[in-house]
Scaffold this motif. Structure first.
Motif, PDB file in Angstrom:
ATOM      1  N   ARG A   6      85.158  58.754  46.748  1.00 15.26           N
ATOM      2  CA  ARG A   6      85.957  58.947  45.532  1.00 15.26           C
ATOM      3  C   ARG A   6      87.098  57.930  45.493  1.00 15.26           C
ATOM      4  O   ARG A   6      87.392  57.349  44.443  1.00 15.26           O
ATOM      5  CB  ARG A   6      86.490  60.376  45.514  1.00 15.26           C
ATOM      6  CG  ARG A   6      87.411  60.692  44.373  1.00 15.26           C
ATOM      7  CD  ARG A   6      87.947  62.121  44.495  1.00 15.26           C
ATOM      8  NE  ARG A   6      88.876  62.410  43.444  1.00 15.26           N
ATOM      9  CZ  ARG A   6      88.554  62.805  42.217  1.00 15.26           C
ATOM     10  NH1 ARG A   6      87.288  62.974  41.905  1.00 15.26           N
ATOM     11  NH2 ARG A   6      89.484  63.047  41.313  1.00 15.26           N
ATOM     12  N   ASP A   7      87.739  57.692  46.648  1.00 10.99           N
ATOM     13  CA  ASP A   7      88.846  56.734  46.707  1.00 10.99           C
ATOM     14  C   ASP A   7      88.378  55.321  46.369  1.00 10.99           C
ATOM     15  O   ASP A   7      89.108  54.556  45.730  1.00 10.99           O
ATOM     16  CB  ASP A   7      89.500  56.751  48.091  1.00 10.99           C
ATOM     17  CG  ASP A   7      90.309  58.019  48.335  1.00 10.99           C
ATOM     18  OD1 ASP A   7      90.698  58.673  47.350  1.00 10.99           O
ATOM     19  OD2 ASP A   7      90.545  58.340  49.514  1.00 10.99           O
ATOM     20  N   GLU A   8      87.174  54.946  46.781  1.00  7.64           N
ATOM     21  CA  GLU A   8      86.648  53.621  46.459  1.00  7.64           C
ATOM     22  C   GLU A   8      86.386  53.486  44.963  1.00  7.64           C
ATOM     23  O   GLU A   8      86.657  52.438  44.367  1.00  7.64           O
ATOM     24  CB  GLU A   8      85.375  53.342  47.265  1.00  7.64           C
ATOM     25  CG  GLU A   8      85.651  53.135  48.745  1.00  7.64           C
ATOM     26  CD  GLU A   8      84.405  53.094  49.592  1.00  7.64           C
ATOM     27  OE1 GLU A   8      84.376  52.324  50.555  1.00  7.64           O
ATOM     28  OE2 GLU A   8      83.439  53.838  49.284  1.00  7.64           O
ATOM     29  N   VAL A   9      85.874  54.534  44.334  1.00  7.77           N
ATOM     30  CA  VAL A   9      85.666  54.515  42.884  1.00  7.77           C
ATOM     31  C   VAL A   9      87.002  54.372  42.171  1.00  7.77           C
ATOM     32  O   VAL A   9      87.147  53.575  41.241  1.00  7.77           O
ATOM     33  CB  VAL A   9      84.927  55.790  42.404  1.00  7.77           C
ATOM     34  CG1 VAL A   9      84.901  55.862  40.886  1.00  7.77           C
ATOM     35  CG2 VAL A   9      83.521  55.841  42.964  1.00  7.77           C
ATOM     36  N   LEU A  10      88.000  55.104  42.623  1.00 10.27           N
ATOM     37  CA  LEU A  10      89.325  55.020  42.008  1.00 10.27           C
ATOM     38  C   LEU A  10      89.941  53.643  42.215  1.00 10.27           C
ATOM     39  O   LEU A  10      90.620  53.121  41.323  1.00 10.27           O
ATOM     40  CB  LEU A  10      90.242  56.106  42.572  1.00 10.27           C
ATOM     41  CG  LEU A  10      89.880  57.532  42.156  1.00 10.27           C
ATOM     42  CD1 LEU A  10      90.714  58.544  42.933  1.00 10.27           C
ATOM     43  CD2 LEU A  10      90.044  57.714  40.664  1.00 10.27           C
ATOM     44  N   HIS A  11      89.689  53.039  43.379  1.00 10.69           N
ATOM     45  CA  HIS A  11      90.207  51.690  43.640  1.00 10.69           C
ATOM     46  C   HIS A  11      89.570  50.679  42.682  1.00 10.69           C
ATOM     47  O   HIS A  11      90.274  49.857  42.077  1.00 10.69           O
ATOM     48  CB  HIS A  11      89.926  51.303  45.095  1.00 10.69           C
ATOM     49  CG  HIS A  11      90.363  49.922  45.437  1.00 10.69           C
ATOM     50  ND1 HIS A  11      91.682  49.545  45.544  1.00 10.69           N
ATOM     51  CD2 HIS A  11      89.643  48.793  45.674  1.00 10.69           C
ATOM     52  CE1 HIS A  11      91.759  48.273  45.837  1.00 10.69           C
ATOM     53  NE2 HIS A  11      90.534  47.782  45.923  1.00 10.69           N
TER      54      HIS A  11
END
Length: 94
Positions: A6-11
């Protein structure tokens, strides 16, 4: 294959200046993971005899010579500009 977090998508969304809803984050998390999994299959191929290429076809750039000509009048340049500040285009702040 490791799934995208999820953090990679948000990044990635932040880099692209996108605001995503929670359901979109989950959707893109699955889609991006699937894309990376498909692309990773290339690493399974034996490419030792394949030369690196920039394009699959033999092509050459066809450049046209620059031909100087008169500049457009400023009124024509700014005819469709949404906003103008003297001789400059006015744009929203970044």
């Amino acid at each position: 294959m490791t799934r995208i977090t999820r953090d990679e998508v948000l990044h990635v969304a932040r880099l692209a200046r996108l605001e995503l809803r929670d359901d979109e984050i989950e959707k893109f998390q699955g889609q991006l993971s699937d894309i990376l999994e498909a692309v990773s299959k290339v690493s399974e191929l034996d490419l030792t005899d394949v030369p690196p290429t920039a394009h699959p076809l033999e092509i050459e750039n066809a450049w046209a010579d620059d031909v100087p000509h008169e500049c457009l009048p400023l009124e024509d340049v700014f005819a469709n500009a949404p906003d103008r500040d003297g001789d400059y285009f006015r744009t929203p702040p970044a």
